[in-house]
Design an enzyme around this catalytic site. Structure first.
Site, short mmCIF file in Angstrom:
data_model
loop_
_atom_site.label_atom_id
_atom_site.label_comp_id
_atom_site.label_asym_id
_atom_site.label_seq_id
_atom_site.Cartn_x
_atom_site.Cartn_y
_atom_site.Cartn_z
N LYS A 24 0.53 -1.75 -0.14
CA LYS A 24 -0.01 -0.32 -0.02
C LYS A 24 0.95 1.56 0.06
O LYS A 24 1.17 2.10 -0.99
CB LYS A 24 -1.05 -0.30 1.27
CG LYS A 24 -1.90 1.12 1.67
CD LYS A 24 -2.50 1.91 0.02
CE LYS A 24 -3.17 2.98 0.38
NZ LYS A 24 -4.23 3.33 -0.53
N CYS B 87 -2.49 10.76 0.45
CA CYS B 87 -2.50 9.84 -0.30
C CYS B 87 -0.44 10.13 0.17
O CYS B 87 0.23 9.67 0.76
CB CYS B 87 -3.41 9.20 -1.09
SG CYS B 87 -4.39 8.71 -1.29
#
Ligand code: SAJ
Length: 481
Positions: free
Chosen positions: A230, A288
């Site tokens: 991730k 992000c």
């Protein structure tokens, strides 16, 4: 009794607790509840001043998230009316749950010292631990530093529950991959990385997520590999953007058009030779890419194994972060040099900043690169007016929805966000509103045609436009007609 035995005794997963009713938790809870495979999903939200109101809205079937999510709105109403989803601030409900997922934000308190702010996440994990029961499984969906699931998360759960991970309860990491505007679609259509701290936890987590996937598949691995996946998938995207941003700066210095070069490079296509070339711009914002490289960096620093390179030197990924964070500074440099062309100084100049959202056609302004740009120019003594068609407000910053008002009297017009509204700006109209003989226009997202603006007497500057940034001035006072 082994963990597998405990899962067998508990039976198939029927009741799920989802902790954190935000951009990740709400679509996760709704897609579980709408899958038809689970009896009840409980959305757990701490009753905080900022977010406690969501509980009531959710139980009325109303989506508390901003943005345009028609599929989520529809499904939420369906599962609330169907009685398969309820929201609550009472974490005691977790004791009924066979599986609990946790989706709480993990911002970085200080990227320089690599200190993530896990306070909210660890508080949520503690609440889960207090109510955890034998034979359940906990899945962390938040983006975390590699090593967090097996490390602090496990310790908190064991301390608060008195149970042992891998024996009395399962523990896994299944990172979210949702983007605003397509939350439900992303959950159903993106392959799902699932990693347990042991094989039994991985298998149980696969049982949890398989029912919500439509054409996507599960990619199983260890919990730590899932954490690296991730953080690295965003670190690599940030790196790709940094590569084209650095190339844009090279093109400006060499005097060529980065978009010609980009087109040339992208023409090299085929098995194994295609280049992943992204788009240069005024900077990288969002929640992000601005933090996940630091999570990855911290994960490798925390690892007990020796990292062979770079020993003590800056890593490729934080260098990339530095390049992307430099782009708003570069935009300030382009603005300053544009004003200098017409003998003006930022001090006392009026700069119209078009775009406050971190990404085009969105109202999301988290970590927007427009903010550091505005601060730099104000520190130089410029007056800033900000326009954005989607962002309604921002702490400490007045944002107008009226383009004409923002542009009136502007010495420089700076395009920061790729909103569609800015792709059809009319040079003569902007010049009329500006009132300057030679207004400056700085294009941070390749939105306008330089030649149209130059022909109208603008001083043009653009990211990567080494072929235009030193153009001749056109019009009165320039010696050129
Ligand atoms: N940006 C560029 N050049 C590019 C692409 C983006 O300058 O070529 C800038 C954008 O303007 C923005 C920032 O980078 O300021 C981030 O843009 P993004 O498209 O990466 O959008 P995010 O931040 O919402 O990233 C999310 C990520 N999704 C998740 O973490 C679940 C990322 O993994 C996705 O690849 C991305 O959405 C996506 O592709 O939409």
């Amino acid at each position: 009794m082994t963990l597998e035995d405990r899962f067998l005794v508990r039976g198939p997963i029927k009741t799920i607790g989802v902790v954190g009713m935000g951009y990740v938790g709400i679509p996760a809870a709704v897609t579980f509840a709408a899958s038809g495979r689970f009896r009840h999903v409980i959305g757990l939200q701490r009753v905080s001043p900022r977010s406690g109101h969501k509980i009531g809205l959710l139980n009325e079937g109303r989506n508390p998230l901003g943005g345009d999510e028609p599929e989520l709105d529809r499904l939420l109403l369906e599962v609330v009316r169907g009685g398969t989803f309820t929201a609550t601030g009472d974490f005691a409900g977790i004791s009924e749950c066979d599986a609990i997922t946790i989706a709480i934000q993990t911002p970085f308190a200080d990227p320089v010292r690599l200190t993530p702010d896990y306070s909210a996440l660890f508080e949520g994990i503690g609440e889960v631990g207090k109510n955890l029961t034998d034979g359940s499984i906990v899945v962390i969906e938040s983006t975390v530093t590699p090593g967090t699931t097996e490390g602090p998360a496990r310790r908190i759960l064991e301390r608060e529950s008195g149970l042992r991970a891998g024996i009395e309860f399962g523990l896994a990491h299944a990172p979210e991959r949702v983007m605003p505007g397509r939350l439900v679609r992303n959950i159903r259509e993106h392959d799902r990385v699932v990693g347990g701290i042991d094989p039994a936890s991985t298998t149980r987590a696969i049982e949890l997520y398989t029912p919500v996937l439509t054409e996507a598949s599960i990619i199983a691995m260890s919990a730590k590999a899932a954490e690296v996946t991730k953080t690295a998938e965003n670190a690599l995207r940030d790196l790709q953007i940094a590569a084209i941003n650095e190339l844009a700066l090279y093109c400006e210095a060499i005097g060529v058009n980065v978009y010609d070069v980009r087109r040339g490079i992208a023409s090299l296509r085929g098995e194994g030779i295609t280049r992943a070339i992204l788009t240069p711009g005024a900077g990288v914002g969002g929640h992000c890419l601005t933090k996940d490289s630091y999570h990855l960096e911290l994960g490798v620093r925390n690892s007990e194994r020796e990292l062979d390179f770079p020993r003590g030197r800056e890593s490729l990924f934080t260098l990339a972060r530095g390049i992307n964070d430099f782009m708003p500074v570069h935009m300030a440099g382009l603005t300053e040099s544009g004003l200098a062309r017409i003998g003006k100084n930022p001090r006392g100049s009026h700069i119209a900043l078009l775009g406050w959202a971190f990404i085009g056609n969105s109202g999301d302004s988290r970590n927007t690169p427009s903010e550091p740009f505005a601060k730099i120019m104000e520190e130089m003594g410029a007056e800033i007016t900000v326009h954005d068609p989607h962002v309604r407000s921002f702490p400490g910053r007045e944002i107008s929805g009226n383009l004409g008002v923002t542009l009136t009297g502007a010495d420089a017009i700076v395009l920061f966000t790729a909103h569609n509204e800015y792709r059809c700006l009319e040079p003569s109209e902007l010049k009329r509103l500006s009132g300057a003989v030679h207004p400056v226009v700085v294009d941070g997202r390749n939105l306008i045609d330089p030649d149209l603006f130059i022909a109208s007497g603008f001083v043009y500057k653009g990211i990567g436009r080494g072929d235009r940034n030193d153009h001749e001035l056109v019009g009165p006072g320039s010696g050129l007609c």
